[in-house]
Motif scaffolding. Structure first.
Motif, short mmCIF file in Angstrom:
data_model
loop_
_atom_site.label_atom_id
_atom_site.label_comp_id
_atom_site.label_asym_id
_atom_site.label_seq_id
_atom_site.Cartn_x
_atom_site.Cartn_y
_atom_site.Cartn_z
N TYR A 1 0.83 -1.20 0.00
CA TYR A 1 0.00 0.00 0.00
C TYR A 1 0.87 1.26 0.00
O TYR A 1 0.60 2.20 -0.75
CB TYR A 1 -0.91 -0.02 1.22
N ILE B 1 -7.39 -2.37 -0.81
CA ILE B 1 -7.05 -1.00 -1.17
C ILE B 1 -6.06 -0.98 -2.32
O ILE B 1 -6.19 -0.19 -3.27
CB ILE B 1 -6.48 -0.26 0.06
N LEU C 1 -6.66 0.82 -5.87
CA LEU C 1 -5.77 1.87 -6.38
C LEU C 1 -5.19 1.48 -7.73
O LEU C 1 -5.06 2.32 -8.63
CB LEU C 1 -4.66 2.14 -5.38
N SER D 1 -7.82 5.39 0.94
CA SER D 1 -7.49 5.43 -0.49
C SER D 1 -8.10 6.62 -1.21
O SER D 1 -7.80 6.84 -2.37
CB SER D 1 -7.97 4.14 -1.15
#
Lengths: 80, 399
Positions: B226, B292, B296, B382
Protein backbone atom coordinates in the motif's frame (compact mmCIF):
# COMPACT_ATOMS: atom_id res chain seq x y z
CA UNK A 1 -3.36 14.24 7.69
CA UNK A 2 -3.94 11.67 10.38
CA UNK A 3 -0.43 10.52 11.21
CA UNK A 4 1.10 8.77 14.17
CA UNK A 5 1.93 12.06 15.83
CA UNK A 6 -1.64 13.21 15.49
CA UNK A 7 -2.81 9.91 16.90
CA UNK A 8 -0.57 10.30 19.92
CA UNK A 9 -1.74 13.83 20.49
CA UNK A 10 -5.36 12.79 20.21
CA UNK A 11 -4.94 9.89 22.58
CA UNK A 12 -3.18 12.16 25.05
CA UNK A 13 -6.08 14.60 24.93
CA UNK A 14 -8.62 11.79 25.27
CA UNK A 15 -6.82 10.34 28.27
CA UNK A 16 -6.74 13.78 29.85
CA UNK A 17 -10.44 14.15 29.23
CA UNK A 18 -11.18 10.82 30.87
CA UNK A 19 -9.00 11.56 33.86
CA UNK A 20 -10.68 14.88 34.38
CA UNK A 21 -14.11 13.33 34.89
CA UNK A 22 -14.94 13.61 38.54
CA UNK A 23 -16.80 10.79 40.14
CA UNK A 24 -18.95 12.61 42.70
CA UNK A 25 -19.29 16.02 41.12
CA UNK A 26 -19.88 14.99 37.54
CA UNK A 27 -20.68 11.34 37.00
CA UNK A 28 -23.05 11.05 39.92
CA UNK A 29 -25.40 13.53 38.31
CA UNK A 30 -26.11 11.03 35.58
CA UNK A 31 -26.45 8.19 38.01
CA UNK A 32 -23.11 6.86 36.91
CA UNK A 33 -21.54 6.52 40.28
CA UNK A 34 -20.30 3.24 41.52
CA UNK A 35 -22.92 1.08 43.16
CA UNK A 36 -21.18 -1.88 44.53
CA UNK A 37 -23.70 -2.53 47.28
CA UNK A 38 -26.75 -3.25 45.20
CA UNK A 39 -24.95 -5.19 42.52
CA UNK A 40 -27.12 -7.92 41.28
CA UNK A 41 -25.84 -11.16 39.99
CA UNK A 42 -25.17 -11.45 36.31
CA UNK A 43 -22.87 -10.05 33.70
CA UNK A 44 -22.01 -6.40 34.19
CA UNK A 45 -23.96 -4.01 32.06
CA UNK A 46 -22.49 -1.68 29.50
CA UNK A 47 -22.67 1.28 31.86
CA UNK A 48 -20.76 -0.57 34.51
CA UNK A 49 -18.15 -1.56 31.99
CA UNK A 50 -17.76 2.06 30.89
CA UNK A 51 -17.45 3.15 34.49
CA UNK A 52 -14.95 0.46 35.12
CA UNK A 53 -12.81 1.44 32.19
CA UNK A 54 -12.93 5.10 33.22
CA UNK A 55 -11.85 4.21 36.72
CA UNK A 56 -9.08 1.97 35.47
CA UNK A 57 -7.74 4.63 33.14
CA UNK A 58 -7.83 7.16 35.93
CA UNK A 59 -5.97 4.86 38.25
CA UNK A 60 -3.31 3.82 35.79
CA UNK A 61 -2.74 6.91 33.73
CA UNK A 62 -3.00 9.72 36.23
CA UNK A 63 0.60 10.03 37.29
CA UNK A 64 2.24 9.29 33.94
CA UNK A 65 -0.13 11.77 32.33
CA UNK A 66 1.21 14.57 34.52
CA UNK A 67 4.73 14.12 33.20
CA UNK A 68 3.65 13.54 29.62
CA UNK A 69 1.53 16.66 29.76
CA UNK A 70 4.40 18.72 31.10
CA UNK A 71 6.72 17.47 28.38
CA UNK A 72 4.17 18.03 25.65
CA UNK A 73 3.32 21.53 26.80
CA UNK A 74 6.99 22.46 26.98
CA UNK A 75 7.66 21.18 23.51
CA UNK A 76 4.60 22.85 22.10
CA UNK A 77 5.60 26.13 23.68
CA UNK A 78 9.13 25.90 22.37
CA UNK A 79 8.69 24.41 18.92
CA UNK A 80 5.07 24.41 17.97
CA UNK B 1 35.02 -25.42 24.05
CA UNK B 2 37.38 -26.83 21.52
CA UNK B 3 40.16 -26.67 23.93
CA UNK B 4 41.75 -30.01 24.17
CA UNK B 5 43.98 -30.84 27.08
CA UNK B 6 44.77 -34.27 25.65
CA UNK B 7 46.40 -32.81 22.64
CA UNK B 8 49.99 -33.17 23.63
CA UNK B 9 50.48 -36.86 23.38
CA UNK B 10 54.16 -36.71 24.06
CA UNK B 11 53.55 -36.21 27.71
CA UNK B 12 51.67 -39.46 27.88
CA UNK B 13 49.55 -37.89 30.56
CA UNK B 14 45.89 -38.56 30.01
CA UNK B 15 43.85 -36.01 31.74
CA UNK B 16 40.29 -36.74 32.71
CA UNK B 17 37.85 -35.54 30.16
CA UNK B 18 36.70 -32.14 31.21
CA UNK B 19 34.30 -31.62 28.41
CA UNK B 20 31.32 -32.63 30.45
CA UNK B 21 31.55 -29.69 32.73
CA UNK B 22 32.01 -27.42 29.78
CA UNK B 23 28.90 -28.67 28.11
CA UNK B 24 26.94 -28.33 31.27
CA UNK B 25 28.07 -24.81 31.61
CA UNK B 26 26.79 -24.17 28.14
CA UNK B 27 23.38 -25.53 28.86
CA UNK B 28 20.82 -26.64 26.34
CA UNK B 29 19.90 -23.15 25.30
CA UNK B 30 23.23 -22.45 23.74
CA UNK B 31 23.85 -24.93 20.97
CA UNK B 32 26.88 -25.00 18.81
CA UNK B 33 26.28 -21.87 16.73
CA UNK B 34 27.14 -19.66 19.65
CA UNK B 35 30.59 -21.17 19.66
CA UNK B 36 30.97 -21.36 15.95
CA UNK B 37 30.15 -17.72 15.55
CA UNK B 38 33.71 -17.00 16.44
CA UNK B 39 35.11 -19.13 13.70
CA UNK B 40 35.91 -17.98 10.28
CA UNK B 41 33.58 -19.72 7.85
CA UNK B 42 36.38 -21.59 6.18
CA UNK B 43 37.53 -23.22 9.34
CA UNK B 44 35.29 -26.10 10.14
CA UNK B 45 32.31 -27.55 8.39
CA UNK B 46 31.32 -29.53 11.44
CA UNK B 47 33.00 -29.16 14.71
CA UNK B 48 32.21 -32.65 15.82
CA UNK B 49 33.90 -34.31 12.94
CA UNK B 50 36.95 -36.02 14.31
CA UNK B 51 38.42 -36.51 10.86
CA UNK B 52 38.34 -32.87 10.11
CA UNK B 53 42.02 -32.34 9.71
CA UNK B 54 42.84 -35.67 8.21
CA UNK B 55 44.53 -37.03 11.25
CA UNK B 56 44.34 -40.65 12.29
CA UNK B 57 40.95 -40.37 13.82
CA UNK B 58 39.80 -43.39 15.78
CA UNK B 59 42.31 -43.36 18.54
CA UNK B 60 41.46 -39.85 19.54
CA UNK B 61 40.12 -39.58 22.99
CA UNK B 62 37.63 -36.90 22.16
CA UNK B 63 35.55 -35.74 19.31
CA UNK B 64 35.38 -32.07 20.01
CA UNK B 65 36.52 -30.79 16.74
CA UNK B 66 40.15 -30.46 17.36
CA UNK B 67 42.01 -33.45 16.17
CA UNK B 68 45.01 -33.84 18.35
CA UNK B 69 47.96 -33.32 16.14
CA UNK B 70 50.71 -35.85 16.47
CA UNK B 71 53.90 -34.07 17.28
CA UNK B 72 55.80 -36.07 14.71
CA UNK B 73 53.53 -35.30 11.78
CA UNK B 74 54.25 -31.92 10.40
CA UNK B 75 51.49 -31.53 7.90
CA UNK B 76 48.43 -31.81 10.16
CA UNK B 77 50.09 -29.39 12.44
CA UNK B 78 50.55 -27.13 9.51
CA UNK B 79 46.97 -27.39 8.42
CA UNK B 80 45.72 -26.82 11.90
CA UNK B 81 47.87 -23.80 12.08
CA UNK B 82 46.37 -22.42 8.91
CA UNK B 83 42.88 -23.20 9.89
CA UNK B 84 43.03 -21.59 13.21
CA UNK B 85 44.89 -18.64 11.97
CA UNK B 86 47.74 -19.07 14.32
CA UNK B 87 50.80 -16.97 14.16
CA UNK B 88 54.16 -18.63 14.44
CA UNK B 89 54.46 -17.49 17.95
CA UNK B 90 51.71 -19.86 18.81
CA UNK B 91 53.56 -22.65 17.12
CA UNK B 92 56.35 -22.48 19.61
CA UNK B 93 53.86 -22.60 22.32
CA UNK B 94 52.11 -25.61 20.85
CA UNK B 95 55.36 -27.46 20.65
CA UNK B 96 56.19 -26.68 24.22
CA UNK B 97 56.86 -29.72 26.40
CA UNK B 98 54.20 -31.93 27.90
CA UNK B 99 51.82 -29.68 29.74
CA UNK B 100 51.24 -27.15 27.01
CA UNK B 101 48.28 -28.05 24.89
CA UNK B 102 47.72 -27.11 21.34
CA UNK B 103 44.28 -25.84 21.87
CA UNK B 104 41.96 -25.26 19.04
CA UNK B 105 40.43 -21.96 19.69
CA UNK B 106 36.99 -21.61 18.41
CA UNK B 107 35.42 -20.70 21.66
CA UNK B 108 35.11 -17.15 22.87
CA UNK B 109 38.79 -16.64 23.25
CA UNK B 110 39.69 -13.00 23.65
CA UNK B 111 41.26 -11.98 20.40
CA UNK B 112 43.68 -9.71 22.13
CA UNK B 113 45.26 -12.70 23.72
CA UNK B 114 45.92 -14.39 20.43
CA UNK B 115 47.40 -11.25 19.05
CA UNK B 116 49.59 -10.72 22.03
CA UNK B 117 50.78 -14.28 22.01
CA UNK B 118 51.45 -14.04 18.34
CA UNK B 119 53.47 -10.94 18.45
CA UNK B 120 55.33 -11.86 21.56
CA UNK B 121 56.38 -15.46 21.43
CA UNK B 122 58.81 -15.39 24.28
CA UNK B 123 58.50 -13.98 27.69
CA UNK B 124 58.28 -10.49 26.43
CA UNK B 125 55.00 -10.02 28.23
CA UNK B 126 55.33 -12.06 31.35
CA UNK B 127 52.01 -10.90 32.65
CA UNK B 128 50.31 -12.98 29.96
CA UNK B 129 52.17 -16.14 30.79
CA UNK B 130 49.57 -17.26 33.25
CA UNK B 131 47.03 -17.29 30.47
CA UNK B 132 48.98 -20.02 28.79
CA UNK B 133 48.43 -22.47 31.56
CA UNK B 134 45.63 -24.84 30.63
CA UNK B 135 43.71 -24.60 33.82
CA UNK B 136 43.53 -20.85 33.66
CA UNK B 137 42.44 -21.03 30.06
CA UNK B 138 39.80 -23.54 30.93
CA UNK B 139 38.42 -21.40 33.69
CA UNK B 140 38.52 -18.28 31.63
CA UNK B 141 36.74 -20.00 28.81
CA UNK B 142 34.04 -21.35 31.06
CA UNK B 143 33.61 -18.01 32.68
CA UNK B 144 33.35 -16.25 29.37
CA UNK B 145 30.92 -18.79 28.09
CA UNK B 146 28.72 -18.41 31.10
CA UNK B 147 28.78 -14.65 30.81
CA UNK B 148 27.86 -14.82 27.15
CA UNK B 149 25.05 -17.26 27.83
CA UNK B 150 23.68 -15.12 30.59
CA UNK B 151 23.70 -12.10 28.37
CA UNK B 152 22.01 -13.97 25.59
CA UNK B 153 19.36 -15.32 27.86
CA UNK B 154 18.73 -11.92 29.34
CA UNK B 155 18.23 -10.43 25.90
CA UNK B 156 15.94 -13.27 24.89
CA UNK B 157 13.88 -12.95 28.03
CA UNK B 158 13.47 -9.22 27.61
CA UNK B 159 12.56 -9.67 23.98
CA UNK B 160 10.04 -12.35 24.84
CA UNK B 161 8.55 -10.08 27.44
CA UNK B 162 7.78 -7.28 25.05
CA UNK B 163 7.17 -9.12 21.82
CA UNK B 164 5.11 -12.32 21.90
CA UNK B 165 7.39 -14.17 19.52
CA UNK B 166 5.74 -17.54 19.89
CA UNK B 167 2.33 -16.05 19.17
CA UNK B 168 3.61 -14.08 16.22
CA UNK B 169 5.22 -17.17 14.74
CA UNK B 170 1.80 -18.74 14.49
CA UNK B 171 0.53 -15.84 12.42
CA UNK B 172 3.39 -15.99 9.98
CA UNK B 173 3.32 -19.72 9.37
CA UNK B 174 2.16 -19.46 5.78
CA UNK B 175 3.23 -20.85 2.46
CA UNK B 176 2.64 -19.96 -1.17
CA UNK B 177 -0.39 -22.16 -1.60
CA UNK B 178 -2.03 -20.64 1.44
CA UNK B 179 -1.43 -17.10 0.21
CA UNK B 180 -2.92 -17.90 -3.17
CA UNK B 181 -5.97 -19.58 -1.68
CA UNK B 182 -6.47 -16.80 0.83
CA UNK B 183 -6.31 -14.12 -1.84
CA UNK B 184 -8.87 -16.03 -3.88
CA UNK B 185 -11.01 -16.32 -0.79
CA UNK B 186 -10.76 -12.59 -0.12
CA UNK B 187 -12.00 -11.69 -3.57
CA UNK B 188 -14.42 -14.56 -4.23
CA UNK B 189 -15.73 -15.64 -0.86
CA UNK B 190 -19.14 -16.64 -2.17
CA UNK B 191 -18.57 -20.27 -3.02
CA UNK B 192 -16.58 -21.12 0.07
CA UNK B 193 -18.49 -23.51 2.27
CA UNK B 194 -16.63 -24.47 5.40
CA UNK B 195 -15.73 -21.43 7.47
CA UNK B 196 -14.91 -23.09 10.75
CA UNK B 197 -11.49 -23.04 12.25
CA UNK B 198 -9.69 -26.32 12.56
CA UNK B 199 -8.32 -27.26 15.93
CA UNK B 200 -5.44 -29.44 16.80
CA UNK B 201 -6.43 -30.54 20.28
CA UNK B 202 -6.45 -27.21 22.05
CA UNK B 203 -4.66 -24.94 19.66
CA UNK B 204 -5.84 -23.77 16.29
CA UNK B 205 -3.77 -25.17 13.48
CA UNK B 206 -1.36 -22.98 11.61
CA UNK B 207 -2.62 -20.92 8.69
CA UNK B 208 -0.77 -22.99 6.15
CA UNK B 209 -2.97 -25.96 6.98
CA UNK B 210 -6.18 -24.06 7.47
CA UNK B 211 -7.37 -21.43 5.07
CA UNK B 212 -9.76 -19.92 7.62
CA UNK B 213 -7.08 -19.14 10.15
CA UNK B 214 -6.01 -15.52 10.43
CA UNK B 215 -2.48 -14.73 9.38
CA UNK B 216 -0.42 -11.58 9.59
CA UNK B 217 1.64 -12.20 6.50
CA UNK B 218 -0.90 -10.86 4.06
CA UNK B 219 -1.63 -7.75 6.15
CA UNK B 220 2.05 -6.94 6.50
CA UNK B 221 2.75 -7.38 2.82
CA UNK B 222 -0.43 -5.52 1.97
CA UNK B 223 0.64 -2.64 4.17
CA UNK B 224 4.05 -2.38 2.54
CA UNK B 225 2.52 -2.66 -0.91
CA UNK B 226 0.00 0.00 0.00
CA UNK B 227 2.77 2.43 0.88
CA UNK B 228 4.58 1.71 -2.37
CA UNK B 229 1.46 1.98 -4.48
CA UNK B 230 0.60 5.22 -2.73
CA UNK B 231 4.00 6.55 -3.74
CA UNK B 232 3.40 5.40 -7.30
CA UNK B 233 0.02 7.07 -7.53
CA UNK B 234 1.28 10.26 -5.97
CA UNK B 235 4.04 10.23 -8.53
CA UNK B 236 1.54 9.81 -11.34
CA UNK B 237 -0.27 12.90 -10.08
CA UNK B 238 2.97 14.85 -9.71
CA UNK B 239 2.44 15.11 -5.99
CA UNK B 240 5.27 12.85 -4.98
CA UNK B 241 8.03 13.80 -2.61
CA UNK B 242 10.16 11.38 -0.61
CA UNK B 243 8.67 12.28 2.71
CA UNK B 244 5.24 11.43 1.34
CA UNK B 245 6.11 7.75 1.66
CA UNK B 246 6.75 8.20 5.35
CA UNK B 247 3.60 10.22 5.80
CA UNK B 248 1.48 7.58 4.08
CA UNK B 249 3.05 4.79 6.11
CA UNK B 250 2.56 6.69 9.34
CA UNK B 251 -0.99 7.55 8.47
CA UNK B 252 -1.91 3.97 7.62
CA UNK B 253 -0.29 2.74 10.81
CA UNK B 254 -2.17 5.35 12.83
CA UNK B 255 -5.46 4.29 11.28
CA UNK B 256 -4.69 0.67 12.07
CA UNK B 257 -3.86 1.39 15.70
CA UNK B 258 -6.88 3.64 16.01
CA UNK B 259 -9.34 1.07 14.75
CA UNK B 260 -7.71 -1.67 16.79
CA UNK B 261 -8.15 0.44 19.91
CA UNK B 262 -11.75 1.14 18.99
CA UNK B 263 -12.51 -2.54 18.49
CA UNK B 264 -10.77 -3.55 21.68
CA UNK B 265 -12.60 -0.93 23.73
CA UNK B 266 -15.93 -1.80 22.21
CA UNK B 267 -15.33 -5.49 22.83
CA UNK B 268 -14.68 -4.63 26.43
CA UNK B 269 -17.51 -2.19 26.89
CA UNK B 270 -20.05 -4.41 25.21
CA UNK B 271 -18.75 -7.19 27.41
CA UNK B 272 -18.46 -9.60 24.54
CA UNK B 273 -16.82 -12.79 25.64
CA UNK B 274 -14.94 -14.25 22.78
CA UNK B 275 -11.84 -16.16 21.88
CA UNK B 276 -10.96 -13.43 19.42
CA UNK B 277 -7.54 -12.09 20.29
CA UNK B 278 -6.18 -8.67 19.50
CA UNK B 279 -3.76 -10.14 16.99
CA UNK B 280 -6.66 -11.90 15.29
CA UNK B 281 -8.41 -8.57 14.99
CA UNK B 282 -5.25 -7.01 13.63
CA UNK B 283 -5.04 -9.76 11.03
CA UNK B 284 -8.66 -9.47 9.96
CA UNK B 285 -8.56 -5.72 9.77
CA UNK B 286 -5.25 -5.87 7.93
CA UNK B 287 -6.69 -7.75 4.98
CA UNK B 288 -8.23 -4.53 3.79
CA UNK B 289 -4.87 -3.33 2.54
CA UNK B 290 -5.06 -5.98 -0.14
CA UNK B 291 -8.40 -4.52 -1.23
CA UNK B 292 -7.05 -1.00 -1.17
CA UNK B 293 -4.10 -1.94 -3.31
CA UNK B 294 -6.40 -3.56 -5.86
CA UNK B 295 -8.68 -0.51 -5.92
CA UNK B 296 -5.77 1.87 -6.38
CA UNK B 297 -4.32 -0.22 -9.16
CA UNK B 298 -7.70 -0.32 -10.86
CA UNK B 299 -7.77 3.45 -10.74
CA UNK B 300 -4.58 3.58 -12.75
CA UNK B 301 -6.36 1.74 -15.55
CA UNK B 302 -9.93 3.02 -15.38
CA UNK B 303 -9.56 6.15 -13.26
CA UNK B 304 -12.35 7.31 -11.07
CA UNK B 305 -15.05 4.92 -12.22
CA UNK B 306 -12.71 1.97 -12.01
CA UNK B 307 -11.74 2.96 -8.51
CA UNK B 308 -15.30 3.24 -7.28
CA UNK B 309 -16.43 0.02 -8.93
CA UNK B 310 -13.46 -1.85 -7.51
CA UNK B 311 -14.05 -0.30 -4.10
CA UNK B 312 -17.69 -1.33 -4.14
CA UNK B 313 -16.91 -4.86 -5.21
CA UNK B 314 -14.03 -5.42 -2.81
CA UNK B 315 -15.98 -3.87 0.05
CA UNK B 316 -18.86 -6.18 -0.65
CA UNK B 317 -16.80 -9.33 -0.92
CA UNK B 318 -14.61 -8.38 2.01
CA UNK B 319 -17.68 -7.65 4.10
CA UNK B 320 -19.04 -11.04 3.13
CA UNK B 321 -15.75 -12.66 4.03
CA UNK B 322 -15.54 -10.87 7.39
CA UNK B 323 -19.12 -11.61 8.26
CA UNK B 324 -18.73 -15.30 7.60
CA UNK B 325 -15.37 -15.61 9.29
CA UNK B 326 -16.14 -13.54 12.36
CA UNK B 327 -19.58 -15.06 12.68
CA UNK B 328 -18.10 -18.49 13.05
CA UNK B 329 -15.51 -17.10 15.41
CA UNK B 330 -17.86 -15.01 17.51
CA UNK B 331 -21.24 -16.65 17.46
CA UNK B 332 -20.58 -20.34 17.11
CA UNK B 333 -17.68 -20.31 19.43
CA UNK B 334 -17.27 -23.28 21.66
CA UNK B 335 -13.55 -23.50 21.39
CA UNK B 336 -11.49 -24.90 24.20
CA UNK B 337 -8.97 -22.11 24.19
CA UNK B 338 -8.53 -20.33 27.44
CA UNK B 339 -9.13 -16.62 27.25
CA UNK B 340 -6.09 -14.42 27.37
CA UNK B 341 -5.45 -10.76 26.91
CA UNK B 342 -7.36 -7.73 27.94
CA UNK B 343 -10.40 -8.47 25.85
CA UNK B 344 -11.43 -11.48 27.82
CA UNK B 345 -10.71 -10.01 31.17
CA UNK B 346 -13.68 -10.35 33.41
CA UNK B 347 -13.39 -8.04 36.37
CA UNK B 348 -16.00 -9.77 38.46
CA UNK B 349 -14.84 -13.30 37.95
CA UNK B 350 -18.07 -14.73 36.75
CA UNK B 351 -18.35 -18.46 36.84
CA UNK B 352 -19.24 -18.42 33.17
CA UNK B 353 -15.96 -16.92 32.16
CA UNK B 354 -15.02 -19.69 29.81
CA UNK B 355 -18.38 -19.80 28.20
CA UNK B 356 -18.42 -17.67 25.11
CA UNK B 357 -22.07 -18.17 24.36
CA UNK B 358 -24.60 -15.51 25.16
CA UNK B 359 -24.81 -11.86 24.24
CA UNK B 360 -25.71 -12.74 20.69
CA UNK B 361 -27.14 -9.35 19.94
CA UNK B 362 -24.08 -7.50 21.18
CA UNK B 363 -21.88 -9.82 19.19
CA UNK B 364 -23.87 -9.05 16.07
CA UNK B 365 -23.51 -5.34 16.76
CA UNK B 366 -19.79 -5.77 17.13
CA UNK B 367 -19.68 -7.73 13.89
CA UNK B 368 -21.41 -4.98 11.96
CA UNK B 369 -19.20 -2.40 13.62
CA UNK B 370 -16.12 -4.20 12.38
CA UNK B 371 -17.44 -4.64 8.86
CA UNK B 372 -18.59 -1.05 8.58
CA UNK B 373 -15.29 0.12 10.02
CA UNK B 374 -13.37 -1.86 7.43
CA UNK B 375 -15.30 -0.32 4.55
CA UNK B 376 -15.01 3.15 6.02
CA UNK B 377 -11.29 2.89 6.66
CA UNK B 378 -10.65 1.36 3.26
CA UNK B 379 -12.30 4.41 1.73
CA UNK B 380 -10.48 6.84 4.01
CA UNK B 381 -7.12 5.27 3.27
CA UNK B 382 -7.49 5.43 -0.49
CA UNK B 383 -9.68 8.42 -1.27
CA UNK B 384 -6.81 10.90 -1.43
CA UNK B 385 -4.70 8.64 -3.59
CA UNK B 386 -6.70 7.31 -6.49
CA UNK B 387 -6.13 8.65 -9.96
CA UNK B 388 -9.17 10.77 -10.77
CA UNK B 389 -8.52 10.91 -14.46
CA UNK B 390 -6.06 12.10 -17.00
CA UNK B 391 -5.41 15.72 -16.44
CA UNK B 392 -4.61 17.20 -19.83
CA UNK B 393 -2.58 19.99 -18.28
CA UNK B 394 -0.42 17.53 -16.37
CA UNK B 395 0.26 15.44 -19.45
CA UNK B 396 1.15 18.57 -21.37
CA UNK B 397 3.54 19.56 -18.64
CA UNK B 398 5.05 16.11 -18.58
CA UNK B 399 5.62 16.29 -22.32
Amino acid sequence: MFTLGALMEASLLCLNAICVLHEERFLARFGWQQRRAQRRYGPPSTTEQVLHIIRSIRTVAKIPLIFVNIITITFKLLFG
Amino acid sequence: MNYNPNAAQGGGRVRPIKRVSDLNAMGPTAPMPSGSAFMTPTVAPTMFDPNMYGGPAPQQANSYGYNAAPTSAASPQQSQQQNYGYTPGQQTMANAPSGQPAFGMSGPQPPAFGAAAGSAPGGQYPQFSMFQQPIVQDMAMQYGQRLADQGKQLVENQFEKWVPVAKLKYYFAVDNAYVGRKLRLLFFPYIHKDWSLKYDQEHPVQPRYDINAPDLYLPTMGYITYVIVAGLLLGMQNRFSPEQLGIQASSAMAYSIFELVIYSISLYVMNVKTSLKTLDLLAFTGYKYVNIVVCLLMSTLFFRSGYYIALAYTSFSFGFFLLRTLRTKLLQDNTPTAPSGAINYDPYGNPQQFDYSGGRKRKLYFLFLVVAGQILFAFLLSKHLYLPGVDPLATLKAL
